[in-house]
Design a protein around this motif. Structure first.
Motif, PDB file in Angstrom:
ATOM      1  N   GLU A 190       0.833  -1.192   0.000  1.00  0.00           N
ATOM      2  CA  GLU A 190       0.000   0.000   0.000  1.00  0.00           C
ATOM      3  C   GLU A 190       0.874   1.251   0.000  1.00  0.00           C
ATOM      4  O   GLU A 190       1.970   1.266   0.578  1.00  0.00           O
ATOM      5  CB  GLU A 190      -0.918   0.009   1.217  1.00  0.00           C
ATOM      6  CG  GLU A 190      -1.990  -1.068   1.198  1.00  0.00           C
ATOM      7  CD  GLU A 190      -2.913  -0.962   2.393  1.00  0.00           C
ATOM      8  OE1 GLU A 190      -2.459  -0.429   3.427  1.00  0.00           O
ATOM      9  OE2 GLU A 190      -4.070  -1.398   2.299  1.00  0.00           O
ATOM     10  N   GLY A 193     -10.412   5.417  -4.339  1.00  0.00           N
ATOM     11  CA  GLY A 193     -10.029   5.310  -2.951  1.00  0.00           C
ATOM     12  C   GLY A 193     -11.206   5.009  -2.051  1.00  0.00           C
ATOM     13  O   GLY A 193     -12.362   5.231  -2.413  1.00  0.00           O
ATOM     14  N   ASP A 194     -10.892   4.486  -0.871  1.00  0.00           N
ATOM     15  CA  ASP A 194     -11.952   4.158   0.096  1.00  0.00           C
ATOM     16  C   ASP A 194     -12.000   5.141   1.246  1.00  0.00           C
ATOM     17  O   ASP A 194     -12.617   4.864   2.279  1.00  0.00           O
ATOM     18  CB  ASP A 194     -11.752   2.743   0.626  1.00  0.00           C
ATOM     19  CG  ASP A 194     -10.394   2.553   1.284  1.00  0.00           C
ATOM     20  OD1 ASP A 194      -9.535   3.462   1.141  1.00  0.00           O
ATOM     21  OD2 ASP A 194     -10.177   1.509   1.920  1.00  0.00           O
ATOM     22  N   CYS A 220      -3.775   3.340  -0.120  1.00  0.00           N
ATOM     23  CA  CYS A 220      -4.453   2.798  -1.286  1.00  0.00           C
ATOM     24  C   CYS A 220      -3.489   1.890  -2.040  1.00  0.00           C
ATOM     25  O   CYS A 220      -2.299   1.830  -1.731  1.00  0.00           O
ATOM     26  CB  CYS A 220      -4.982   3.910  -2.197  1.00  0.00           C
ATOM     27  SG  CYS A 220      -3.672   4.882  -2.985  1.00  0.00           S
ATOM     28  N   ARG A 221      -4.002   1.197  -3.008  1.00  0.00           N
ATOM     29  CA  ARG A 221      -3.207   0.357  -3.887  1.00  0.00           C
ATOM     30  C   ARG A 221      -3.073   1.040  -5.230  1.00  0.00           C
ATOM     31  O   ARG A 221      -3.867   1.913  -5.599  1.00  0.00           O
ATOM     32  CB  ARG A 221      -3.860  -1.022  -4.049  1.00  0.00           C
ATOM     33  CG  ARG A 221      -4.109  -1.754  -2.733  1.00  0.00           C
ATOM     34  CD  ARG A 221      -2.808  -2.176  -2.073  1.00  0.00           C
ATOM     35  NE  ARG A 221      -2.163  -3.243  -2.819  1.00  0.00           N
ATOM     36  CZ  ARG A 221      -2.380  -4.544  -2.604  1.00  0.00           C
ATOM     37  NH1 ARG A 221      -3.238  -4.928  -1.664  1.00  0.00           N
ATOM     38  NH2 ARG A 221      -1.741  -5.458  -3.313  1.00  0.00           N
ATOM     39  N   THR A 281      -2.162   7.634   0.165  1.00  0.00           N
ATOM     40  CA  THR A 281      -3.143   8.139  -0.792  1.00  0.00           C
ATOM     41  C   THR A 281      -2.815   9.553  -1.246  1.00  0.00           C
ATOM     42  O   THR A 281      -3.025   9.904  -2.409  1.00  0.00           O
ATOM     43  CB  THR A 281      -4.548   8.107  -0.157  1.00  0.00           C
ATOM     44  OG1 THR A 281      -4.836   6.784   0.296  1.00  0.00           O
ATOM     45  CG2 THR A 281      -5.612   8.539  -1.147  1.00  0.00           C
ATOM     46  N   ARG A 304      -5.673   5.375  -7.994  1.00  0.00           N
ATOM     47  CA  ARG A 304      -6.000   4.856  -6.670  1.00  0.00           C
ATOM     48  C   ARG A 304      -6.969   3.679  -6.788  1.00  0.00           C
ATOM     49  O   ARG A 304      -7.975   3.757  -7.493  1.00  0.00           O
ATOM     50  CB  ARG A 304      -6.617   5.955  -5.796  1.00  0.00           C
ATOM     51  CG  ARG A 304      -5.682   7.130  -5.550  1.00  0.00           C
ATOM     52  CD  ARG A 304      -6.405   8.250  -4.809  1.00  0.00           C
ATOM     53  NE  ARG A 304      -5.563   9.434  -4.668  1.00  0.00           N
ATOM     54  CZ  ARG A 304      -5.977  10.586  -4.144  1.00  0.00           C
ATOM     55  NH1 ARG A 304      -7.235  10.689  -3.710  1.00  0.00           N
ATOM     56  NH2 ARG A 304      -5.155  11.610  -4.063  1.00  0.00           N
ATOM     57  N   TRP A 305      -6.642   2.608  -6.089  1.00  0.00           N
ATOM     58  CA  TRP A 305      -7.483   1.413  -6.026  1.00  0.00           C
ATOM     59  C   TRP A 305      -7.570   0.973  -4.575  1.00  0.00           C
ATOM     60  O   TRP A 305      -6.667   1.247  -3.777  1.00  0.00           O
ATOM     61  CB  TRP A 305      -6.903   0.279  -6.876  1.00  0.00           C
ATOM     62  CG  TRP A 305      -7.056   0.497  -8.352  1.00  0.00           C
ATOM     63  CD1 TRP A 305      -6.381   1.383  -9.129  1.00  0.00           C
ATOM     64  CD2 TRP A 305      -7.959  -0.184  -9.233  1.00  0.00           C
ATOM     65  NE1 TRP A 305      -6.794   1.301 -10.429  1.00  0.00           N
ATOM     66  CE2 TRP A 305      -7.753   0.350 -10.522  1.00  0.00           C
ATOM     67  CE3 TRP A 305      -8.900  -1.187  -9.041  1.00  0.00           C
ATOM     68  CZ2 TRP A 305      -8.470  -0.099 -11.632  1.00  0.00           C
ATOM     69  CZ3 TRP A 305      -9.608  -1.634 -10.142  1.00  0.00           C
ATOM     70  CH2 TRP A 305      -9.402  -1.090 -11.426  1.00  0.00           C
ATOM     71  N   HIS A 306      -8.651   0.299  -4.235  1.00  0.00           N
ATOM     72  CA  HIS A 306      -8.775  -0.280  -2.895  1.00  0.00           C
ATOM     73  C   HIS A 306      -9.456  -1.630  -3.014  1.00  0.00           C
ATOM     74  O   HIS A 306     -10.111  -1.946  -4.027  1.00  0.00           O
ATOM     75  CB  HIS A 306      -9.544   0.651  -1.958  1.00  0.00           C
ATOM     76  CG  HIS A 306     -11.031   0.574  -2.111  1.00  0.00           C
ATOM     77  ND1 HIS A 306     -11.730   1.250  -3.110  1.00  0.00           N
ATOM     78  CD2 HIS A 306     -11.984  -0.108  -1.405  1.00  0.00           C
ATOM     79  CE1 HIS A 306     -13.010   1.000  -3.005  1.00  0.00           C
ATOM     80  NE2 HIS A 306     -13.207   0.178  -1.983  1.00  0.00           N
TER      81      HIS A 306
END
Length: 291
Positions: free
Chosen positions: A68, A91-92, A97-98, A71, A79-81
């Motif tokens: 990770e 994002g979450d 984030c990933r 962010t 941004r991925w989650h």
């Protein structure tokens, strides 16, 4: 006599009591095997670095960086989650984030659509140094581009890098050339099988031109012919072996678990218009001999 009461954190013999940590993993409802819905680690074919493959909400796989990142230092489009083992492209709301591996892969050019931050550039340099170390030690050999005899053959190779295959009354888009599709089953050494799906002693399909019409409610397109690797003439068991992406040996052993996700995508003429080709390849796919 004072009673000897055992502690709640130990067994009756004094050994420590360990509670296994619960992991948010589950078997996908549509999975034909025991493949858990979690990240499947792979090695990038271009740089040799590790990446985790997760399914998206549309069941298409995506390779994410295994760690990770903050962010605030990642561009918003990158941004991925993860939620319940599913990758989502935003994002979450957390501070971490990933990021897709294609953004960080030193074997690819940086995407022009995203303004990479200095932190992301630093991570790309770290992966580049790691790739060079793997190459110097012999642990990784980058794929060398093939040298065809003429430009027409080179264009033909690029044209069918992701062929369209027809099987089980549907069409699927492969992730790589037919000769490079590997079995996804797990061997006894707990590694992924190295055998190709295109075996030498099994019946092969044939390249043909078929209408690029709608499939199962898709929008109607102009009447055009496209190159398709047709497997519909093969027996049902052989088509199912291709769909589950298994070599003949592991197709006969259904108890073996899958160690990776199958590379098939349901072909959509609109989404995959770049892979519609009106010319057949010059030669049929060559079959590899078993070692």
């Amino acid at each position: 006599m004072c009673p000897n009461t055992a502690s709640t954190g130990r067994h009756w013999d004094g050994s420590p009591r360990t509670t296994p940590a619960r992991r948010p993993l589950r078997v996908a409802a549509t999975s034909p095997s025991r493949l858990l819905r979690c990240g499947q680690s792979i090695r990038c074919r271009l740089c040799g670095n590790r990446a985790d493959v997760y399914p998206r909400s549309d069941q298409r796989p995506i390779a994410l960086h295994p760690h990770e990142l903050a962010t605030a230092q990642i561009p918003e489009p990158c941004r991925w989650h993860l939620s319940c083992g599913i990758a989502h492209p935003h994002g979450d709301g957390t501070a971490w984030c990933r990021i897709p591996h294609t953004v960080l892969c030193p074997g690819r050019t940086a995407p022009a659509t995203a303004q990479l931050s200095p932190h992301v550039e630093a991570v790309r340099r770290q992966l580049a140094v790691r790739s060079r170390r793997l190459i110097d030690t012999g642990a990784f050999t980058p794929q060398a581009p093939s040298a065809p005899a003429c430009e027409e053959q080179a264009a033909d190779v690029r044209r069918h890098a992701r062929p369209v295959v027809q099987l089980l009354l549907g069409r699927y888009l492969a992730d790589r050339p037919l000769e490079e599709i590997r079995c996804v089953a797990q061997t006894r050494q707990r590694r992924r099988c190295l055998q190709p799906v295109l075996a030498a002693h099994t019946a092969a399909g044939r390249w043909t031109l078929l209408p690029a019409g709608p499939q199962r409610g898709q929008l109607t397109l102009p009447a055009t012919l496209m190159a398709v690797y047709d497997l519909s003439r093969l027996p049902y068991a052989e088509q199912l072996r291709w769909r589950t992406q298994r070599c003949p040996a592991h197709a006969a052993a259904p108890g073996a678990a899958d160690l990776a996700l199958a590379d098939w995508q349901v072909f959509d003429p609109l989404l995959h218009a770049a892979h519609i080709h009106t010319r057949l390849p010059h030669a049929a796919p060559s079959r590899r001999r078993e070692a």
